[in-house]
Design an enzyme around this catalytic site. Structure first.
Site, PDB file in Angstrom:
ATOM      1  N   HIS A 196      35.550  56.244  45.250  1.00  9.63           N
ATOM      2  CA  HIS A 196      36.003  55.042  45.954  1.00  9.63           C
ATOM      3  C   HIS A 196      37.261  55.402  46.732  1.00  9.63           C
ATOM      4  O   HIS A 196      38.220  55.916  46.152  1.00  9.63           O
ATOM      5  CB  HIS A 196      36.295  53.941  44.929  1.00  9.63           C
ATOM      6  CG  HIS A 196      36.565  52.592  45.526  1.00  9.63           C
ATOM      7  ND1 HIS A 196      37.693  52.297  46.256  1.00  9.63           N
ATOM      8  CD2 HIS A 196      35.843  51.447  45.500  1.00  9.63           C
ATOM      9  CE1 HIS A 196      37.656  51.041  46.636  1.00  9.63           C
ATOM     10  NE2 HIS A 196      36.546  50.496  46.190  1.00  9.63           N
ATOM     11  N   HIS A 248      44.136  51.807  38.101  1.00  7.17           N
ATOM     12  CA  HIS A 248      45.258  52.567  38.652  1.00  7.17           C
ATOM     13  C   HIS A 248      46.589  51.872  38.404  1.00  7.17           C
ATOM     14  O   HIS A 248      46.648  50.697  38.039  1.00  7.17           O
ATOM     15  CB  HIS A 248      45.066  52.827  40.149  1.00  7.17           C
ATOM     16  CG  HIS A 248      45.206  51.606  41.033  1.00  7.17           C
ATOM     17  ND1 HIS A 248      44.322  50.571  41.046  1.00  7.17           N
ATOM     18  CD2 HIS A 248      46.146  51.299  41.964  1.00  7.17           C
ATOM     19  CE1 HIS A 248      44.686  49.669  41.932  1.00  7.17           C
ATOM     20  NE2 HIS A 248      45.795  50.072  42.504  1.00  7.17           N
ATOM     21  N   GLU A 307      51.279  44.611  44.748  1.00  4.16           N
ATOM     22  CA  GLU A 307      50.103  44.031  45.387  1.00  4.16           C
ATOM     23  C   GLU A 307      49.966  42.548  45.047  1.00  4.16           C
ATOM     24  O   GLU A 307      49.907  42.177  43.873  1.00  4.16           O
ATOM     25  CB  GLU A 307      48.840  44.759  44.916  1.00  4.16           C
ATOM     26  CG  GLU A 307      48.865  46.266  45.136  1.00  4.16           C
ATOM     27  CD  GLU A 307      47.718  46.968  44.444  1.00  4.16           C
ATOM     28  OE1 GLU A 307      46.941  46.293  43.726  1.00  4.16           O
ATOM     29  OE2 GLU A 307      47.594  48.201  44.593  1.00  4.16           O
ATOM     30  N   HIS A 332      50.164  42.048  41.015  1.00  2.00           N
ATOM     31  CA  HIS A 332      50.313  43.266  40.222  1.00  2.00           C
ATOM     32  C   HIS A 332      51.491  44.038  40.803  1.00  2.00           C
ATOM     33  O   HIS A 332      51.369  44.671  41.869  1.00  2.00           O
ATOM     34  CB  HIS A 332      49.034  44.110  40.279  1.00  2.00           C
ATOM     35  CG  HIS A 332      47.824  43.411  39.749  1.00  2.00           C
ATOM     36  ND1 HIS A 332      46.547  43.695  40.175  1.00  2.00           N
ATOM     37  CD2 HIS A 332      47.712  42.422  38.809  1.00  2.00           C
ATOM     38  CE1 HIS A 332      45.684  42.930  39.531  1.00  2.00           C
ATOM     39  NE2 HIS A 332      46.374  42.142  38.710  1.00  2.00           N
ATOM     40  N   HIS A 346      46.227  48.119  36.284  1.00  2.00           N
ATOM     41  CA  HIS A 346      45.213  47.116  36.565  1.00  2.00           C
ATOM     42  C   HIS A 346      43.951  47.797  37.079  1.00  2.00           C
ATOM     43  O   HIS A 346      43.906  49.003  37.271  1.00  2.00           O
ATOM     44  CB  HIS A 346      45.729  46.070  37.551  1.00  2.00           C
ATOM     45  CG  HIS A 346      46.181  46.624  38.868  1.00  2.00           C
ATOM     46  ND1 HIS A 346      47.369  47.290  39.028  1.00  2.00           N
ATOM     47  CD2 HIS A 346      45.601  46.627  40.095  1.00  2.00           C
ATOM     48  CE1 HIS A 346      47.514  47.662  40.288  1.00  2.00           C
ATOM     49  NE2 HIS A 346      46.449  47.283  40.950  1.00  2.00           N
TER      50      HIS A 346
END
Length: 445
Positions: free
Chosen positions: A300, A343, A349, A376, A382
């Protein structure tokens, strides 16, 4: 005119709008032929008895590539106004944020409750948090809005930063000094620092998100090895054509300055620009036109590949704030856990949802739903919740189209400090950490 009739008229107006196209262009527009001077910016007598005025969104001496300014030709100069006086800030807050300590916990909110009747866009702004210092032009703030009434004889401008408006429910008609913009769910509108505007509602009520960027203006990110094309195309950004108001009635002008709201009552509408040219302009962009790139083999990609706009900092590659969109796309990675990976990140974020569902978070009651949001902060661990992890780990890896979701993220270099009203809000979800409970031990030595 009733609010229902007003919304119908606003929809008709929005449906007939024309635009100029291109991001960062030196646009020019005139609502009356001959209103723009030719060959000079400030002639001895401006055409049609107008006043020439420059609006500078950057220092005069910044490099040409970063210089933002527009020339406005207006019925009255902006200088012709009475004194401003302090007015209440409502639920609007500004950096530096010091009402509550920075919180390392993962936080998530349901949508804002419906507002009281008669709440317009400005009154409906509600600050979740932010960072930096507006007076020093660094950092950002995250706001939400919920409104059910138009801004009537009321105009707003933000001296502290530019406003990136992300509608989630209900369309907006923005009357700006430069002309009119229509923006509905799935689109974003940007109002530059200092530009005056008012908001009408296309659907009776409206709800959404706002990123207030105190720092360098948003720009398109460098594409690097991607090449010349991809992500957001410059030609898909739409700027307004000149349209002016020549009203001789009292109009409240509210200015956000160093964190506080100041108000003055003009005897005319300040949206009286008959012609303009420059690159410090508002615009609207349809997020469904974002050209999503991704992996054709495995893994990803980092979410930075979904960046629509970025506000650079003094460190190359480190943004004051990025605006990132998770738009419909194909997933085809082989031997790959396809949702976003677990991560911890040096960046902070804030994520919101415009429509559908996000592929790493479960929707439904108490989940991640349109109009809600999650925070976050830096280095908080998370990733996908337990249900998503279990499903993705067992999925057949055939090509998969994510087609019913549109999420976004405000990603920033500093922690987002929640306001006291956000930390104590009734729509704050308690037990958010529980979504990661039950991630079982699978280790086999």
């Amino acid at each position: 005119m009733s609010e229902q009739d007003g919304s119908e008229q606003a929809r008709k107006t929005a449906g007939a709008l024309e635009y100029l196209t291109g991001f960062g262009n030196e646009h020019s527009s005139e609502a009356v032929p001959g209103a723009l001077p030719i060959g000079r910016n400030s002639p001895q007598r401006a055409p049609l008895g107008l006043y020439a005025e420059q609006l500078s969104g950057s220092a005069f001496t910044e490099p040409r590539a970063h210089n933002r300014r527009s020339w406005l030709y207006r019925i009255r100069p902006s200088a012709a106004h009475p004194p401003f006086t302090r007015t209440g800030n409502g639920n609007l807050r500004t950096g530096p944020f010091a009402e509550a300590p920075a919180d390392p916990n993962r936080l998530r909110w349901n949508p804002l409750p419906d507002p009281a009747p008669g709440t317009d866009f400005l009154s409906g702004l509600w600050t979740l948090g932010g960072n930096g210092d507006a007076a020093r032009r660094t950092g950002m703030a995250v706001h939400l809005y919920a409104a059910n009434a138009p801004m009537t004889d009321r105009v707003f401008s933000d001296s502290d930063g530019e406003l990136l408006i992300v509608p989630e429910r209900g369309g907006l008609l923005l009357h700006t000094e430069f002309g009119l913009l229509g923006a509905g769910p799935g689109e974003v509108a940007l109002v530059p620092r200092g530009v005056r505007f008012r908001v009408e509602l296309l659907d009776g009520d409206a709800r959404g998100y706002v990123c207030e960027n105190y720092g360098r203006p948003f720009e398109l990110p460098y594409l690097g090895p991607i090449g010349a094309n991809g992500l957001a195309a410059a030609r898909d950004f739409r700027a307004p054509v000149a349209a002016y108001e020549d009203g001789e009635r009292p109009t409240e002008v509210v200015n956000k300055f160093c964190g506080n709201l100041w108000s003055a009552t003009y005897d005319h509408s300040p949206l009286d620009v008959v012609a303009w040219h420059g690159n410090h302009v508002p615009y609207v962009y349809d997020l469904h036109r974002f050209n999503v790139l991704g992996s054709l083999s495995y893994d990803h990609p980092d979410p930075s590949i979904f960046t629509v706009l970025t506000s650079p900092s003094d460190t190359p590659g480190l943004a004051g704030v990025d605006f990132v969109v998770f738009a419909p796309r194909w997933l085809v990675g082989e031997d790959t856990f396809r949702p976003p990976y677990f991560h911890r990140n040096v960046m902070s974020e804030y994520m919101g949802l415009i429509e559908g569902a996000y592929d790493a978070k479960t929707a439904g009651p108490g989940g991640f739903v349109p109009g809600g949001g999650s925070l976050h902060n830096m280095m908080s661990a998370h990733g996908p919740d337990r249900e998503t992890f279990d499903k993705a780990s067992a999925a057949e890896l055939k090509p998969q189209k994510i087609k019913d979701g549109l999420a976004f993220m405000f990603e920033t270099r500093w922690p987002i400090i929640a306001t006291a009203q956000a930390a104590e809000a009734g729509h704050l979800q308690h037990g958010y950490d529980d979504v990661w409970q039950g991630l079982q031990r699978h280790f086999r030595a």
